[in-house]
Scaffold this motif. Structure first.
Motif, PDB file in Angstrom:
ATOM      1  N   SER A 106       0.978  -1.095  -0.057  1.00  0.00           N
ATOM      2  CA  SER A 106       0.207   0.341  -0.069  1.00  0.00           C
ATOM      3  C   SER A 106       0.419   1.098  -0.113  1.00  0.00           C
ATOM      4  O   SER A 106       1.931   1.518  -0.483  1.00  0.00           O
ATOM      5  N   ASP A 107       1.222   2.583   1.249  1.00  0.00           N
ATOM      6  CA  ASP A 107       1.936   3.235   1.436  1.00  0.00           C
ATOM      7  C   ASP A 107       2.666   3.562   1.654  1.00  0.00           C
ATOM      8  O   ASP A 107       3.597   4.168   1.858  1.00  0.00           O
ATOM      9  N   VAL A 108       3.170   1.877   2.387  1.00  0.00           N
ATOM     10  CA  VAL A 108       4.593   1.474   3.325  1.00  0.00           C
ATOM     11  C   VAL A 108       5.348   1.208   2.234  1.00  0.00           C
ATOM     12  O   VAL A 108       5.436   0.094   1.353  1.00  0.00           O
ATOM     13  N   VAL A 109       6.925   1.665   2.070  1.00  0.00           N
ATOM     14  CA  VAL A 109       7.859   0.597   1.084  1.00  0.00           C
ATOM     15  C   VAL A 109       8.758   0.822   1.543  1.00  0.00           C
ATOM     16  O   VAL A 109       9.407   1.629   3.317  1.00  0.00           O
ATOM     17  N   LEU A 110       9.211  -0.086   2.250  1.00  0.00           N
ATOM     18  CA  LEU A 110      10.481  -1.129   2.863  1.00  0.00           C
ATOM     19  C   LEU A 110      12.001  -1.265   1.510  1.00  0.00           C
ATOM     20  O   LEU A 110      11.565  -1.734   0.929  1.00  0.00           O
ATOM     21  N   GLY A 111      12.949  -1.112   2.056  1.00  0.00           N
ATOM     22  CA  GLY A 111      14.485  -1.440   1.011  1.00  0.00           C
ATOM     23  C   GLY A 111      15.508  -1.759   1.682  1.00  0.00           C
ATOM     24  O   GLY A 111      15.705  -1.688   2.361  1.00  0.00           O
ATOM     25  N   ILE A 112      15.902  -2.326   0.625  1.00  0.00           N
ATOM     26  CA  ILE A 112      18.049  -2.021   0.993  1.00  0.00           C
ATOM     27  C   ILE A 112      18.502  -1.842  -0.389  1.00  0.00           C
ATOM     28  O   ILE A 112      17.939  -1.390  -0.675  1.00  0.00           O
ATOM     29  N   GLU A 113      19.821  -1.111   0.784  1.00  0.00           N
ATOM     30  CA  GLU A 113      20.426  -0.367  -0.156  1.00  0.00           C
ATOM     31  C   GLU A 113      21.892  -0.593  -0.098  1.00  0.00           C
ATOM     32  O   GLU A 113      22.269  -0.629   0.742  1.00  0.00           O
ATOM     33  N   ALA A 114      22.374  -0.386  -1.310  1.00  0.00           N
ATOM     34  CA  ALA A 114      24.048  -0.204  -0.863  1.00  0.00           C
ATOM     35  C   ALA A 114      24.610   1.105  -1.781  1.00  0.00           C
ATOM     36  O   ALA A 114      24.389   1.043  -2.576  1.00  0.00           O
ATOM     37  N   ASN A 115      25.575   2.263  -0.835  1.00  0.00           N
ATOM     38  CA  ASN A 115      25.492   3.402  -0.955  1.00  0.00           C
ATOM     39  C   ASN A 115      27.113   3.557  -1.166  1.00  0.00           C
ATOM     40  O   ASN A 115      27.725   3.468  -0.330  1.00  0.00           O
ATOM     41  N   TYR A 116      27.414   3.965  -2.546  1.00  0.00           N
ATOM     42  CA  TYR A 116      29.323   3.627  -2.296  1.00  0.00           C
ATOM     43  C   TYR A 116      29.419   5.806  -2.630  1.00  0.00           C
ATOM     44  O   TYR A 116      29.027   6.250  -3.360  1.00  0.00           O
ATOM     45  N   ASN A 117      30.522   6.253  -2.376  1.00  0.00           N
ATOM     46  CA  ASN A 117      30.781   7.989  -1.986  1.00  0.00           C
ATOM     47  C   ASN A 117      31.951   7.460  -2.254  1.00  0.00           C
ATOM     48  O   ASN A 117      32.723   7.396  -0.763  1.00  0.00           O
ATOM     49  N   ARG A 169      23.036  -0.308   3.878  1.00  0.00           N
ATOM     50  CA  ARG A 169      21.017   0.208   4.768  1.00  0.00           C
ATOM     51  C   ARG A 169      20.072  -0.126   4.513  1.00  0.00           C
ATOM     52  O   ARG A 169      20.057  -0.693   3.589  1.00  0.00           O
ATOM     53  N   GLY A 170      19.273  -0.336   5.439  1.00  0.00           N
ATOM     54  CA  GLY A 170      17.730  -0.809   5.818  1.00  0.00           C
ATOM     55  C   GLY A 170      16.957   1.049   5.333  1.00  0.00           C
ATOM     56  O   GLY A 170      17.306   1.652   6.026  1.00  0.00           O
ATOM     57  N   ARG A 171      16.211   0.949   4.380  1.00  0.00           N
ATOM     58  CA  ARG A 171      15.054   2.421   4.400  1.00  0.00           C
ATOM     59  C   ARG A 171      13.560   1.901   4.791  1.00  0.00           C
ATOM     60  O   ARG A 171      12.833   0.538   4.463  1.00  0.00           O
ATOM     61  N   ALA A 172      12.798   3.088   5.175  1.00  0.00           N
ATOM     62  CA  ALA A 172      11.805   2.676   5.760  1.00  0.00           C
ATOM     63  C   ALA A 172      11.072   4.488   5.619  1.00  0.00           C
ATOM     64  O   ALA A 172      11.264   4.894   5.588  1.00  0.00           O
ATOM     65  N   GLY A 173       9.705   3.895   4.352  1.00  0.00           N
ATOM     66  CA  GLY A 173       9.357   5.381   4.280  1.00  0.00           C
ATOM     67  C   GLY A 173       8.161   5.241   3.683  1.00  0.00           C
ATOM     68  O   GLY A 173       7.286   3.830   3.556  1.00  0.00           O
ATOM     69  N   TRP A 174       7.308   6.250   3.451  1.00  0.00           N
ATOM     70  CA  TRP A 174       5.921   6.117   3.329  1.00  0.00           C
ATOM     71  C   TRP A 174       5.465   6.988   1.732  1.00  0.00           C
ATOM     72  O   TRP A 174       5.859   7.858   1.471  1.00  0.00           O
ATOM     73  N   ALA A 175       4.690   5.594   1.136  1.00  0.00           N
ATOM     74  CA  ALA A 175       5.102   6.968  -0.414  1.00  0.00           C
ATOM     75  C   ALA A 175       3.525   8.150  -0.117  1.00  0.00           C
ATOM     76  O   ALA A 175       2.051   7.713   0.119  1.00  0.00           O
ATOM     77  N   ALA A 176       3.678   9.386  -0.908  1.00  0.00           N
ATOM     78  CA  ALA A 176       2.337   9.829  -0.303  1.00  0.00           C
ATOM     79  C   ALA A 176       2.414  10.400  -2.430  1.00  0.00           C
ATOM     80  O   ALA A 176       3.274  11.470  -2.256  1.00  0.00           O
ATOM     81  N   GLY A 177       2.154   9.718  -2.821  1.00  0.00           N
ATOM     82  CA  GLY A 177       1.925  10.452  -4.867  1.00  0.00           C
ATOM     83  C   GLY A 177       3.244  10.214  -5.104  1.00  0.00           C
ATOM     84  O   GLY A 177       3.821   9.402  -4.709  1.00  0.00           O
ATOM     85  N   ASN A 178       3.977  11.475  -5.654  1.00  0.00           N
ATOM     86  CA  ASN A 178       5.475  10.908  -6.276  1.00  0.00           C
ATOM     87  C   ASN A 178       6.452  11.156  -4.889  1.00  0.00           C
ATOM     88  O   ASN A 178       7.203  11.511  -5.982  1.00  0.00           O
ATOM     89  N   PHE A 179       5.533  11.450  -4.039  1.00  0.00           N
ATOM     90  CA  PHE A 179       6.569  11.836  -2.994  1.00  0.00           C
ATOM     91  C   PHE A 179       7.070  10.935  -1.754  1.00  0.00           C
ATOM     92  O   PHE A 179       5.980  10.134  -1.618  1.00  0.00           O
TER      93      PHE A 179
END
Length: 302
Positions: A106-117, A169-179
């Motif tokens: 639904s509006d809940v978005v969970l994820g995993i990510e690798a990030n290099y800088n 990292r692990g991520r947790a977000g909330w989808a609100a339209g395109n945001f």
């Protein structure tokens, strides 16, 4: 009269039938459509630019070096407490990339990510020297009436450069339209160049009083008059000097991260992101390091 009533009834029926055939929007029944939420599910990847601000605490960088140089001596513990070097602030810019996977309910978005800088010119250095007289340190056991003072001088140098950082990292977000606002946390691995050195010199100063009897004359019966004075003595041992230095290139150090961010879908599956990230590494060569990173990026969801 009957004809008039019949004509009115037929006109009313025709008007009602015509109104039923009119489009919905002409009858005022059009309802606004609900906003569409973007589907964030799936793999994504992108690139980013960053600004990094780091706090590097060199205060106790020589500690393990002096512990080795003064091992099994009465000076090891007191000298290890000295905050010889400074706490410095360093800044740098960088660039990198990220790849991850989102899972959406639904509006809940969970994820995993690798990030290099990769980080440009994030480096700092500190040099200093200090001296102190350490009086009767624990374990010195001076004889009664003696005071041991260790005249000690410590000088040192330390330098550190952060070259790049990889985070998982692990991520947790909330989808609100395109945001999509989100928070994240995980582990970090940093690659650094680090060097340090320490030189310590000391001598032992022994202060004590020795009674000295001096004949100053005789009394009325002819007995000698003796005066006892305490004469102060100060002895020194030979000066001892020792030094040690070490340098390590591509030294890996681990830590933890946490932060906040957002993503916004521009068109199709292309999105932009902005985020703030805090990184805290474990001490490396007795040097404490933390970072605050601000990033802006662009990505594509597959």
């Amino acid at each position: 009269m009957r004809r008039l009533l019949l004509a009115a009834a037929m006109f009313g029926s025709a008007t009602a039938a015509q109104a039923a055939d009119m489009p919905d929007f002409l009858r005022g029944s059009l309802t606004p459509s609900a906003p569409v939420t973007m589907n964030w599910e799936g793999w994504y990847a992108g690139g980013q630019a960053s600004y990094s601000s780091s706090e590097i605490d060199f205060s106790h960088a020589p500690k393990s070096l002096t512990n080795f140089l003064l091992r099994n001596s009465v000076l090891q513990d007191p000298v290890s407490q000295w905050a010889l070097l400074s706490k410095n602030h360093a800044q740098g810019t960088g660039f990198g990339g990220f790849v991850g996977r989102n899972f959406q309910w639904s509006d809940v978005v969970l994820g995993i990510e690798a990030n290099y800088n990769y980080i440009n010119s994030l480096a700092s250095e500190s040099t200093n020297a200090m001296g102190l007289g350490i009086v009767n340190p624990a374990g010195s056991l001076p004889p009664t009436g003696h005071t041991y003072t260790y005249n000690t001088t410590l000088s040192g140098n330390a330098a550190l450069q952060i070259k790049d950082v990889l985070t998982f990292r692990g991520r947790a977000g909330w989808a609100a339209g395109n945001f999509l606002p989100y928070m994240f946390g995980g582990v970090a691995v940093g690659r650094t160049d680090v060097s340090r050195s320490a030189t310590i010199t000391y001598n032992l100063q022994d202060d004590y009083d020795v009674p000295v009897q001096t004949r100053v004359g005789t009394d009325l019966l002819g007995n000698p008059i003796i005066v006892t004075n305490l004469v102060h003595h100060r002895d020194f041992t030979n000066t001892v000097a020792a030094s040690q230095a070490e340098q390590r290139v591509n030294n890996f150090v681990v830590g933890w991260i946490g932060g906040l961010g957002f993503e916004y879908c521009l068109w199709g599956n292309v999105f932009v992101r902005g985020e703030w990230e805090y990184v805290r590494f474990i001490n490396t060569k007795d040097i404490a390091v933390s970072m605050n990173n601000a990033r802006a990026g662009i990505g594509y969801k597959f």
